[in-house]
Design a protein around this motif. Structure first.
Motif, PDB file in Angstrom:
ATOM      1  N   GLY A 173       0.720  -1.249   0.000  1.00 50.59           N
ATOM      2  CA  GLY A 173       0.000   0.000   0.000  1.00 50.59           C
ATOM      3  C   GLY A 173       0.751   1.303   0.000  1.00 50.59           C
ATOM      4  N   LEU A 174       1.805   1.458  -0.751  1.00 55.08           N
ATOM      5  CA  LEU A 174       2.456   2.751  -0.839  1.00 55.08           C
ATOM      6  C   LEU A 174       2.051   3.453  -2.122  1.00 55.08           C
ATOM      7  N   GLN A 175       2.296   4.765  -2.148  1.00 57.03           N
ATOM      8  CA  GLN A 175       2.074   5.506  -3.378  1.00 57.03           C
ATOM      9  C   GLN A 175       3.264   5.274  -4.299  1.00 57.03           C
ATOM     10  N   ALA A 176       3.147   5.736  -5.536  1.00 60.60           N
ATOM     11  CA  ALA A 176       4.220   5.534  -6.509  1.00 60.60           C
ATOM     12  C   ALA A 176       5.553   5.987  -5.928  1.00 60.60           C
ATOM     13  N   ALA A 177       6.582   5.172  -6.139  1.00 59.25           N
ATOM     14  CA  ALA A 177       7.901   5.483  -5.606  1.00 59.25           C
ATOM     15  C   ALA A 177       8.962   4.882  -6.504  1.00 59.25           C
ATOM     16  N   GLU A 178      10.153   5.444  -6.429  1.00 61.33           N
ATOM     17  CA  GLU A 178      11.304   4.927  -7.168  1.00 61.33           C
ATOM     18  C   GLU A 178      12.188   4.152  -6.190  1.00 61.33           C
ATOM     19  N   TYR A 179      12.675   2.995  -6.646  1.00 62.16           N
ATOM     20  CA  TYR A 179      13.538   2.141  -5.835  1.00 62.16           C
ATOM     21  C   TYR A 179      14.814   1.836  -6.605  1.00 62.16           C
ATOM     22  N   ALA A 180      15.921   1.812  -5.894  1.00 52.95           N
ATOM     23  CA  ALA A 180      17.198   1.381  -6.465  1.00 52.95           C
ATOM     24  C   ALA A 180      17.492  -0.009  -5.929  1.00 52.95           C
ATOM     25  N   ILE A 181      17.895  -0.896  -6.805  1.00 49.93           N
ATOM     26  CA  ILE A 181      18.272  -2.241  -6.363  1.00 49.93           C
ATOM     27  C   ILE A 181      19.453  -2.118  -5.417  1.00 49.93           C
ATOM     28  N   ASP A 182      19.383  -2.818  -4.281  1.00 43.92           N
ATOM     29  CA  ASP A 182      20.414  -2.714  -3.252  1.00 43.92           C
ATOM     30  C   ASP A 182      21.670  -3.464  -3.685  1.00 43.92           C
ATOM     31  N   LYS A 183      22.425  -2.818  -4.554  1.00 46.11           N
ATOM     32  CA  LYS A 183      23.684  -3.382  -5.045  1.00 46.11           C
ATOM     33  C   LYS A 183      24.790  -3.235  -4.001  1.00 46.11           C
ATOM     34  N   GLU A 184      24.823  -2.087  -3.343  1.00 43.17           N
ATOM     35  CA  GLU A 184      25.884  -1.834  -2.360  1.00 43.17           C
ATOM     36  C   GLU A 184      25.850  -2.855  -1.232  1.00 43.17           C
ATOM     37  N   GLY A 185      24.675  -3.134  -0.714  1.00 44.11           N
ATOM     38  CA  GLY A 185      24.547  -4.111   0.366  1.00 44.11           C
ATOM     39  C   GLY A 185      24.411  -5.531  -0.136  1.00 44.11           C
ATOM     40  N   GLN A 186      24.384  -5.694  -1.449  1.00 42.02           N
ATOM     41  CA  GLN A 186      24.235  -6.984  -2.126  1.00 42.02           C
ATOM     42  C   GLN A 186      23.076  -7.785  -1.549  1.00 42.02           C
ATOM     43  N   HIS A 187      21.908  -7.136  -1.524  1.00 42.70           N
ATOM     44  CA  HIS A 187      20.680  -7.796  -1.102  1.00 42.70           C
ATOM     45  C   HIS A 187      19.810  -8.116  -2.316  1.00 42.70           C
ATOM     46  N   ALA A 188      20.470  -8.462  -3.398  1.00 45.96           N
ATOM     47  CA  ALA A 188      19.783  -8.843  -4.622  1.00 45.96           C
ATOM     48  C   ALA A 188      20.639  -9.889  -5.325  1.00 45.96           C
ATOM     49  N   PHE A 189      19.971 -10.844  -5.951  1.00 43.24           N
ATOM     50  CA  PHE A 189      20.680 -11.942  -6.585  1.00 43.24           C
ATOM     51  C   PHE A 189      20.027 -12.286  -7.911  1.00 43.24           C
ATOM     52  N   ILE A 190      20.844 -12.546  -8.915  1.00 46.10           N
ATOM     53  CA  ILE A 190      20.378 -13.068 -10.194  1.00 46.10           C
ATOM     54  C   ILE A 190      21.120 -14.389 -10.388  1.00 46.10           C
ATOM     55  N   ASN A 191      20.391 -15.473 -10.231  1.00 45.45           N
ATOM     56  CA  ASN A 191      20.975 -16.808 -10.296  1.00 45.45           C
ATOM     57  C   ASN A 191      20.377 -17.596 -11.451  1.00 45.45           C
ATOM     58  N   PHE A 192      21.023 -18.689 -11.795  1.00 44.68           N
ATOM     59  CA  PHE A 192      20.489 -19.567 -12.828  1.00 44.68           C
ATOM     60  C   PHE A 192      20.731 -21.018 -12.461  1.00 44.68           C
ATOM     61  N   LYS A 193      19.970 -21.873 -13.123  1.00 43.25           N
ATOM     62  CA  LYS A 193      20.065 -23.318 -12.915  1.00 43.25           C
ATOM     63  C   LYS A 193      19.851 -23.979 -14.272  1.00 43.25           C
ATOM     64  N   ILE A 194      20.748 -24.897 -14.626  1.00 42.29           N
ATOM     65  CA  ILE A 194      20.634 -25.627 -15.881  1.00 42.29           C
ATOM     66  C   ILE A 194      21.047 -27.077 -15.635  1.00 42.29           C
ATOM     67  N   SER A 195      20.401 -27.977 -16.323  1.00 40.08           N
ATOM     68  CA  SER A 195      20.722 -29.392 -16.169  1.00 40.08           C
ATOM     69  C   SER A 195      22.106 -29.686 -16.734  1.00 40.08           C
ATOM     70  N   HIS A 196      22.840 -30.535 -16.046  1.00 37.98           N
ATOM     71  CA  HIS A 196      24.114 -31.017 -16.561  1.00 37.98           C
ATOM     72  C   HIS A 196      23.924 -32.461 -17.007  1.00 37.98           C
ATOM     73  N   LEU A 197      23.739 -32.625 -18.324  1.00 41.85           N
ATOM     74  CA  LEU A 197      23.587 -33.941 -18.946  1.00 41.85           C
ATOM     75  C   LEU A 197      22.353 -34.707 -18.473  1.00 41.85           C
ATOM     76  N   GLY A 198      21.476 -34.038 -17.749  1.00 43.31           N
ATOM     77  CA  GLY A 198      20.309 -34.727 -17.217  1.00 43.31           C
ATOM     78  C   GLY A 198      20.589 -35.502 -15.936  1.00 43.31           C
ATOM     79  N   TYR A 199      21.795 -35.330 -15.358  1.00 44.72           N
ATOM     80  CA  TYR A 199      22.195 -36.077 -14.175  1.00 44.72           C
ATOM     81  C   TYR A 199      22.246 -35.236 -12.911  1.00 44.72           C
ATOM     82  N   SER A 200      22.423 -33.930 -13.070  1.00 42.69           N
ATOM     83  CA  SER A 200      22.519 -33.049 -11.902  1.00 42.69           C
ATOM     84  C   SER A 200      22.203 -31.632 -12.355  1.00 42.69           C
ATOM     85  N   TRP A 201      22.206 -30.699 -11.402  1.00 41.96           N
ATOM     86  CA  TRP A 201      21.966 -29.283 -11.694  1.00 41.96           C
ATOM     87  C   TRP A 201      23.259 -28.507 -11.545  1.00 41.96           C
TER      88      TRP A 201
END
Length: 191
Positions: free
Chosen positions: A19-47
């Protein structure tokens, strides 16, 4: 690698907050409270898991009009990290991310569709490996409120799955490894 797209998830997440009004946010890069991760199969045997260590971005949102929310994310593709130096070198090569030619991946939201009280599909243009395609991020609002340092934060999570060939990544990794899942966790600081 398409995790970059994970940055995309941010935009979807932004649209979901309370419930806030419109606001601008910066991704917390300095505190590293954001993550971009990935997952892909390795040969169908593991991740195989990895992430991008260097990215930045911002989002705006209006809880009363989430469909008008927006997000912009820039990922430095050379920051790919799969916890294995030789593999990361290969991921940076022309077989995958082509970081010399395409040092950044970007995501810019184009629409937000609420799918529940705290969930949304965020559509945006992802540019990766020199190719721009629309992607949809399934986003979830995690929480918001004041932080201990006098600021105000909002957090989101999201996922999307990308076909490698959609972004001209044609290295054949076998039938079980044609897609990569992006997993995002983002915390933004209100500006």
């Amino acid at each position: 690698m398409k995790k970059v797209i994970a940055g995309i998830a941010l935009s979807g997440l932004v649209a979901l907050s309370g419930g806030l009004q419109a606001a601008e946010y910066a991704i917390d890069k300095e505190g590293q409270h954001a993550f971009i991760n990935f997952k892909i199969s390795h040969l169908g045997y593991s991740w195989l898991y990895g992430g991008f260590n260097d990215f930045d971005g911002s989002f705006s949102w209006d809880a009363d009009k989430p469909e008008e929310s927006s997000v912009n994310v820039v990922i430095n593709t050379a920051s790919v990290d799969s916890n294995h130096a030789e593999r990361d070198k290969h991921l940076r090569s022309d077989d995958f991310l082509s970081v010399d030619d395409h040092p950044q991946a970007t995501f810019k939201s184009t629409s937000v569709e609420m799918t529940g009280d705290e969930t949304a599909n965020i559509t945006g243009d992802l540019t990766l490996n020199g190719v721009t395609r629309p992607v949809v991020l399934a986003a979830q609002f995690i929480g918001e409120g004041e932080d201990p340092w006098g600021g105000y934060r909002a957090g989101f999570a999201g996922t999307t799955t990308l076909k490698l060939t959609d972004f001209d990544i044609t290295k054949d990794l076998g039938p079980a490894s044609q897609e990569v899942e992006l997993i995002l966790s983002v915390e933004g600081v209100r500006q």
